[in-house]
Every structure is written in C-alpha cells, then in structure tokens.
Design a protein around this motif. Structure first.
Motif, PDB file in Angstrom:
ATOM      1  N   PRO A  32       1.401  -0.781   5.718  1.00  0.00           N
ATOM      2  CA  PRO A  32       1.247  -1.509   4.834  1.00  0.00           C
ATOM      3  C   PRO A  32      -0.409  -2.170   4.409  1.00  0.00           C
ATOM      4  N   VAL A  33      -1.603  -1.937   4.754  1.00  0.00           N
ATOM      5  CA  VAL A  33      -2.288  -2.379   3.829  1.00  0.00           C
ATOM      6  C   VAL A  33      -2.895  -0.585   2.953  1.00  0.00           C
ATOM      7  N   PHE A  34      -2.698   0.324   3.569  1.00  0.00           N
ATOM      8  CA  PHE A  34      -3.110   1.534   2.885  1.00  0.00           C
ATOM      9  C   PHE A  34      -2.335   1.562   2.000  1.00  0.00           C
ATOM     10  N   LEU A  35      -1.139   1.568   1.977  1.00  0.00           N
ATOM     11  CA  LEU A  35       0.020   1.475   0.500  1.00  0.00           C
ATOM     12  C   LEU A  35      -0.438   0.396  -0.494  1.00  0.00           C
ATOM     13  N   ALA A  36      -0.818  -0.728  -0.076  1.00  0.00           N
ATOM     14  CA  ALA A  36      -1.392  -2.196  -0.819  1.00  0.00           C
ATOM     15  C   ALA A  36      -2.525  -1.509  -1.423  1.00  0.00           C
ATOM     16  N   LEU A  37      -3.392  -1.227  -0.611  1.00  0.00           N
ATOM     17  CA  LEU A  37      -4.738  -0.043  -1.479  1.00  0.00           C
ATOM     18  C   LEU A  37      -4.350   0.726  -2.461  1.00  0.00           C
ATOM     19  N   ASN A  38      -3.802   1.373  -1.701  1.00  0.00           N
ATOM     20  CA  ASN A  38      -3.688   3.073  -2.915  1.00  0.00           C
ATOM     21  C   ASN A  38      -2.876   2.487  -4.126  1.00  0.00           C
ATOM     22  N   HIS A  39      -1.810   1.633  -3.795  1.00  0.00           N
ATOM     23  CA  HIS A  39      -1.059   1.174  -4.753  1.00  0.00           C
ATOM     24  C   HIS A  39      -2.468   0.430  -6.352  1.00  0.00           C
ATOM     25  N   ALA A  40      -3.354  -0.634  -5.660  1.00  0.00           N
ATOM     26  CA  ALA A  40      -3.991  -1.550  -5.692  1.00  0.00           C
ATOM     27  C   ALA A  40      -4.860  -0.392  -7.145  1.00  0.00           C
ATOM     28  N   GLY A  41      -5.244   0.282  -6.086  1.00  0.00           N
ATOM     29  CA  GLY A  41      -6.539   1.773  -7.294  1.00  0.00           C
ATOM     30  C   GLY A  41      -6.537   2.200  -8.474  1.00  0.00           C
ATOM     31  N   HIS A  42      -5.170   2.292  -8.588  1.00  0.00           N
ATOM     32  CA  HIS A  42      -3.935   2.322  -9.777  1.00  0.00           C
ATOM     33  C   HIS A  42      -4.678   1.908 -11.131  1.00  0.00           C
ATOM     34  N   ALA A  43      -5.540   0.636 -10.863  1.00  0.00           N
ATOM     35  CA  ALA A  43      -5.709   0.240 -11.580  1.00  0.00           C
ATOM     36  C   ALA A  43      -7.348   0.049 -12.620  1.00  0.00           C
TER      37      ALA A  43
END
Length: 277
Positions: A32-43
């Motif tokens: 879950p932390v991987f997905l949250a960080l990976n998605h946030a990185g799109h900013a």
C-alpha cells in the motif's frame, strides 16, 4: 576520522530506517505504501525522478568520489571501503531473499514504471545503498557545513524515493539499502581512522586511475538503461573525469618526491687514533 556515534547526524538516519522498516513489516504496509508513493509521484515530472535515480547507479556514485582524492583523502578511502561493504550488503541479501519486483507482483496499469523492466530480486535497493553510502561519508566525515550535509542527506533520500517512483523497488527495499549504505559509510570512516591511508602515494594513484576509468566509461556506456538520462550521465562522467584528473595532476609532484626520496645515509664512526685495524 571516526564517525561521531553520539551525534544525531550519525545515528538518526539508520535508526529512522530501522523504525520505518519495522513499521512496514508489522502493518503489512509495503505494497500500500508503494502504491501511495508511486501515485503521488505523478505530481512531479517523471524526468526528474529518472535523473535522481541515475545518481544511485554504482558507476555514477564511484565517479563522484574521484574529485575528493586530493582535498579529502579520508573521505576518498572511506568511500571506497563503504562501496565494497554496500555492494556485499546488497548482493548477499539478494542471494537469500528473492522478492519479486512490483512489475511481477502488480498489474502494470496500477502503477507507473520506467526504465528496465526488472521482475526479480527486488530486496534490497542497490541504488539506495550507494546513495546513502556516499551521503554518509559526507555527513559523518566532514565537520561543520551543516547545510551541505543536510542537502547530501536529502539528495540520498530522494534517490532512494526515486526507486519507488519509477516502479522498480518496494519501500522495504529502499530502507534496507539505506541502512546498508549508512553502515558502510560508518565502517569505512572507522577503518580510515585506524589506518590513516593517504591518497598521495602509489596506491592512491592506482585507485584514482580506476575511478577515472569508471568516470570515462560513463561517457559511452548505456548500462543504466534509461535513454532520457544519457546526457546527464555523460555530463557527470565528464565533469568528474576532468575535475578528478586535475586533482591527480596536482598530486604528481608529491608522488615524485615520495618515490625519489632516498633513505638517510648513516655516517661511519671514525676509527680512534692509535688503534690498529
């Protein structure tokens, strides 16, 4: 010099890595932390993360050591020792823990992935280990310069984070790599403090030539596998080669003096008068 173990600069980064790793394992939050960080990185533009991840490459990290060969010889040798430890930390762990990469565990449409399509031996991150080994040498091995030490630590953290943002490592991989790199830096500085190696001798010059060859390889190599960072890779290689070459050239007179220095001549004691030889 030996790292000041009582200073927060020395113990806080590895303690933070251990605490976060324990929290991830206890809560099962790695994915879950991987997905949250990976998605946030799109900013942030992906090109930034690709360039940051380049600085964790082993050849790039070694090339960055070369310019300090003359001015900071204790950091030079400590960094080489730390590189050996970090490499062993990474490769030995990979032999025992074959954790699948995100690309092998998740559908590609669930996260962003760039660069080589790695699928196996995810744990730990060698890029994070290399970045924190170099940062640890600077943070623990250089006195004062708090702003630059903080920036070195921040850059290493961003390099580790970039491995999640480009979709090739889990958070636990990065934290374990961070821990290994930092321990390598501490051991390298402690070993240098005991041995007090100098870079002005033949051994220093040979080590410098090896790192110069590594820097030169960055001018032509495509081993990173990310075409977008090739100009930056070549720029880093060229700057490190020219800067390090200049530092090594300035060491030549001292090297020649050390090689041509003759042992002191001991005068024979004069014979006493009246004594027949």
């Amino acid at each position: 010099m030996r790292p000041p173990l009582g200073s927060p600069w020395a113990w806080l980064p590895p303690a933070t890595a251990l605490a976060l790793l324990a929290l991830l394992l206890a809560t099962g939050g790695n994915q879950p932390v991987f997905l949250a960080l990976n998605h946030a990185g799109h900013a942030v533009p992906p090109l930034l993360w690709l360039h940051l991840t380049m600085f964790g490459d082993g050849a790039v990290a070694l090339a960055l050591v070369l310019p300090c060969i003359r001015r900071l010889p204790h950091c030079f040798w400590a960094a080489l020792a730390a590189a050996v430890f970090a490499a062993l930390w990474t490769q030995v762990t990979k032999q025992f823990i074959d954790l699948p990469r995100p690309l092998a565990a998740l559908p590609l449409d669930q996260f962003y992935q760039a660069g080589p399509a790695y699928r196996r031996v995810s744990f730990p991150s060698g890029h994070a280990a290399a970045a924190f080994a170099i940062a640890g040498i600077w943070v623990m091995g250089v006195e004062g310069k708090r702003l630059l030490r903080a920036l070195a630590l921040l850059l290493a953290a961003l390099v580790g984070l970039s491995r999640i943002m480009v979709g090739v490592h889990w958070p636990a991989d990065v934290l374990w790599g961070m821990l290994g790199g930092w321990l390598g830096a501490g051991l390298g500085l402690a070993l240098q403090g005991r041995r007090c190696w100098r870079s002005s001798g033949v051994a220093g010059w040979l080590a410098g030539l090896v790192l110069a060859a590594v820097a030169a390889s960055l001018l032509v190599s495509r081993h990173i596998g990310i075409p977008e960072v090739l100009p930056a890779q070549r720029l880093v290689g060229g700057v490190c080669l020219l800067w390090g070459g200049r530092e090594m050239a300035r060491m030549l007179p001292q090297l020649r003096r050390r090689r041509t220095r003759s042992p002191p001549q001991h005068k024979a004691a004069p014979l006493e008068e009246g004594v027949d030889g």
